[in-house]
Design an enzyme around this catalytic site. Structure first.
Site, mmCIF file in Angstrom:
data_model
loop_
_atom_site.group_PDB
_atom_site.id
_atom_site.type_symbol
_atom_site.label_atom_id
_atom_site.label_comp_id
_atom_site.label_asym_id
_atom_site.label_seq_id
_atom_site.Cartn_x
_atom_site.Cartn_y
_atom_site.Cartn_z
ATOM 1 N N TYR A 116 6.292 9.386 48.161
ATOM 2 C CA TYR A 116 7.417 10.240 47.628
ATOM 3 C C TYR A 116 8.864 9.301 46.800
ATOM 4 O O TYR A 116 9.065 9.323 45.788
ATOM 5 C CB TYR A 116 7.775 11.161 48.198
ATOM 6 C CG TYR A 116 8.264 12.076 48.067
ATOM 7 C CD1 TYR A 116 7.685 12.939 46.601
ATOM 8 C CD2 TYR A 116 9.655 12.867 47.949
ATOM 9 C CE1 TYR A 116 8.499 14.147 45.856
ATOM 10 C CE2 TYR A 116 10.102 13.691 47.690
ATOM 11 C CZ TYR A 116 9.690 14.263 46.767
ATOM 12 O OH TYR A 116 10.537 15.542 46.355
ATOM 13 N N SER A 158 14.528 13.389 43.021
ATOM 14 C CA SER A 158 14.605 13.906 44.565
ATOM 15 C C SER A 158 16.088 12.595 44.820
ATOM 16 O O SER A 158 15.934 11.644 44.450
ATOM 17 C CB SER A 158 13.522 13.846 45.580
ATOM 18 O OG SER A 158 14.105 13.719 46.755
HETATM 19 N N1 LIG Z 1 12.085 21.772 47.110
HETATM 20 C C1 LIG Z 1 13.034 20.814 47.209
HETATM 21 O O1 LIG Z 1 13.793 21.168 47.728
HETATM 22 C C2 LIG Z 1 12.702 19.695 46.485
HETATM 23 C C3 LIG Z 1 13.857 18.803 46.590
HETATM 24 C C4 LIG Z 1 14.141 17.820 46.204
HETATM 25 C C5 LIG Z 1 13.676 17.323 45.333
HETATM 26 N N2 LIG Z 1 12.346 18.049 44.241
HETATM 27 C C6 LIG Z 1 11.519 17.820 43.334
HETATM 28 O O2 LIG Z 1 11.798 18.974 42.970
HETATM 29 C C7 LIG Z 1 11.045 19.468 42.136
HETATM 30 C C8 LIG Z 1 9.827 20.498 42.351
HETATM 31 O O3 LIG Z 1 10.192 20.758 43.752
HETATM 32 P P1 LIG Z 1 9.035 22.713 44.396
HETATM 33 O O4 LIG Z 1 9.474 22.375 45.416
HETATM 34 O O5 LIG Z 1 9.144 23.125 43.615
HETATM 35 O O6 LIG Z 1 7.249 21.957 44.111
HETATM 36 P P2 LIG Z 1 6.272 22.856 44.105
HETATM 37 O O7 LIG Z 1 6.397 24.585 44.605
HETATM 38 O O8 LIG Z 1 5.751 21.921 45.382
HETATM 39 O O9 LIG Z 1 5.570 22.964 42.901
HETATM 40 C C9 LIG Z 1 5.134 23.050 43.084
HETATM 41 C C10 LIG Z 1 4.229 23.091 41.294
HETATM 42 O O10 LIG Z 1 3.788 22.191 40.946
HETATM 43 C C11 LIG Z 1 2.052 22.476 40.162
HETATM 44 N N3 LIG Z 1 1.501 20.992 40.468
HETATM 45 C C12 LIG Z 1 1.987 20.545 41.926
HETATM 46 N N4 LIG Z 1 0.562 18.959 42.047
HETATM 47 C C13 LIG Z 1 0.195 19.392 39.868
HETATM 48 C C14 LIG Z 1 -0.635 18.421 39.616
HETATM 49 N N5 LIG Z 1 -0.497 17.721 40.158
HETATM 50 N N6 LIG Z 1 -0.975 18.513 38.168
HETATM 51 C C15 LIG Z 1 -0.411 20.115 37.988
HETATM 52 N N7 LIG Z 1 0.942 21.524 38.652
HETATM 53 C C16 LIG Z 1 0.964 20.490 39.846
HETATM 54 C C17 LIG Z 1 1.981 23.775 40.874
HETATM 55 O O11 LIG Z 1 1.262 24.198 39.830
HETATM 56 P P3 LIG Z 1 -0.172 24.707 40.913
HETATM 57 O O12 LIG Z 1 -0.174 26.352 40.952
HETATM 58 O O13 LIG Z 1 -1.531 24.218 40.649
HETATM 59 O O14 LIG Z 1 -0.301 24.703 42.243
HETATM 60 C C18 LIG Z 1 3.374 24.406 40.934
HETATM 61 O O15 LIG Z 1 3.739 24.921 40.031
HETATM 62 C C19 LIG Z 1 9.032 18.125 42.993
HETATM 63 O O16 LIG Z 1 8.809 17.413 41.885
HETATM 64 C C20 LIG Z 1 9.691 17.734 44.057
HETATM 65 O O17 LIG Z 1 9.568 16.335 44.439
HETATM 66 C C21 LIG Z 1 12.289 19.477 45.825
#
Ligand SMILES: NC(=O)c1ccc[n+]([C@@H]2O[C@H](COP(=O)([O-])OP(=O)(O)OC[C@H]3O[C@@H](n4cnc5c(N)ncnc54)[C@H](OP(=O)(O)O)[C@@H]3O)[C@@H](O)[C@H]2O)c1
Length: 258
Positions: A161, A148
């Protein structure tokens, strides 16, 4: 001079490769998984619940794309080892799971800090330890760690984080130097502000509006806008890209002021 134009389309094809994308039931993980599947990879979706993985899995099958699902909690190492042991060869590993904690330093107790760093960073080490040996045997592999921009640019709150994400980028660089001569690249993919469902509340808030205006593009990214960068790092096109952090943030980290 020969002009091998026929090679060009194959630069972004992943036919014959299997890709595991952690946290791909929704959000950026789902978009990355769908993109890699559309590029020809067999995709292993991952999450904690087979029920939540069923709709995206069905969507890929309906589109005629090869996919399967593995379930384990990143915090449960025996379950992780059992699932990877049964998954078969994995050529592309996208470690995308990243839990968040936006609380301030004063409010994050030591155990919560350690738990988040465990799930977001230490679990990535456990997973690469399980997946990389097969890549080494086959002499080809791609490891992509989703970090991130807060790994480099801190805001107020979220120390655990930010620590985990900064550590992941450092891990990518260190591992890249060890595996580079063995046919494996290791890179980090660093998203900025993406409009995933997890961010829906934030986007609607005054803080979310400030983030939108902080971005030179003056908008939150659509989740699918991460897929091309992930495909690039996974593809033959990135064969000499190693130890790099690819930032996808609409220019946020390029500017000190909006
Ligand atoms: N969105 C943004 O703006 C943004 C910005 C910077 C970085 N990121 C990074 O990008 C990545 C994805 O972000 P996102 O917003 O798409 O995430 P999200 O919607 O929170 O991700 C959800 C996914 O992660 C799984 N998950 C969460 N905790 C878990 C655990 N302990 N074990 C196994 N699976 C787990 C969930 O599975 P379940 O179905 O089991 O819940 C789901 O498939 C993350 O690493 C985040 O830090 C995102």
């Amino acid at each position: 001079m020969p002009c091998p134009v026929s090679i060009f389309p194959d630069l972004f094809r992943l036919n014959g490769r299997t890709a595991l994308v952690t946290g791909s039931a929704r959000g950026l993980g789902w978009e990355i998984a769908r993109g890699l599947a559309q590029a020809g990879a067999k995709v292993l979706l991952h999450g904690r619940s087979a029920e939540r993985l069923a709709p995206p899995l069905a969507a890929l099958a309906e589109a005629g794309l090869a996919a399967d699902a593995v379930t384990f909690d990143m915090a449960d190492r025996p379950a992780m080892a059992a699932a990877i042991g049964k998954a078969g060869p994995i050529d592309v590993l996208v470690h995308n799971v990243g839990e968040r904690d936006r609380r301030s330093f004063a409010d994050i107790d030591h155990d919560s800090f350690a738990r988040l760093v465990d799930v977001d960073l230490i679990a990535a080490h456990a997973l690469t330890k399980l997946v990389v040996p097969g890549m080494l045997e086959r002499g080809w592999g791609r490891v992509i760690l989703v970090t991130s921009i807060v790994g480099e640019l801190a805001g107020h709150g979220g120390t655990s984080y930010a620590t985990a994400k900064g550590g992941l980028a450092a891990f990518a660089r260190a591992l890249a130097t060890e595996l580079g001569a063995r046919g494996i690249t290791v890179n980090a993919l660093s998203p900025g502000f993406f409009a995933t469902e997890t961010n829906a509340q934030l986007i609607a808030s005054p803080a979310g509006e400030r983030q939108r205006l902080r971005c030179p593009a003056k908008r939150w990214a659509e989740p699918h806008e991460i897929a091309g960068a992930a495909l690039f790092l996974a593809s033959p096109a990135a064969s000499y890209v190693n130890g790099h952090t690819l930032t996808v943030d609409g220019g946020v980290s390029a500017s000190y002021i909006a």
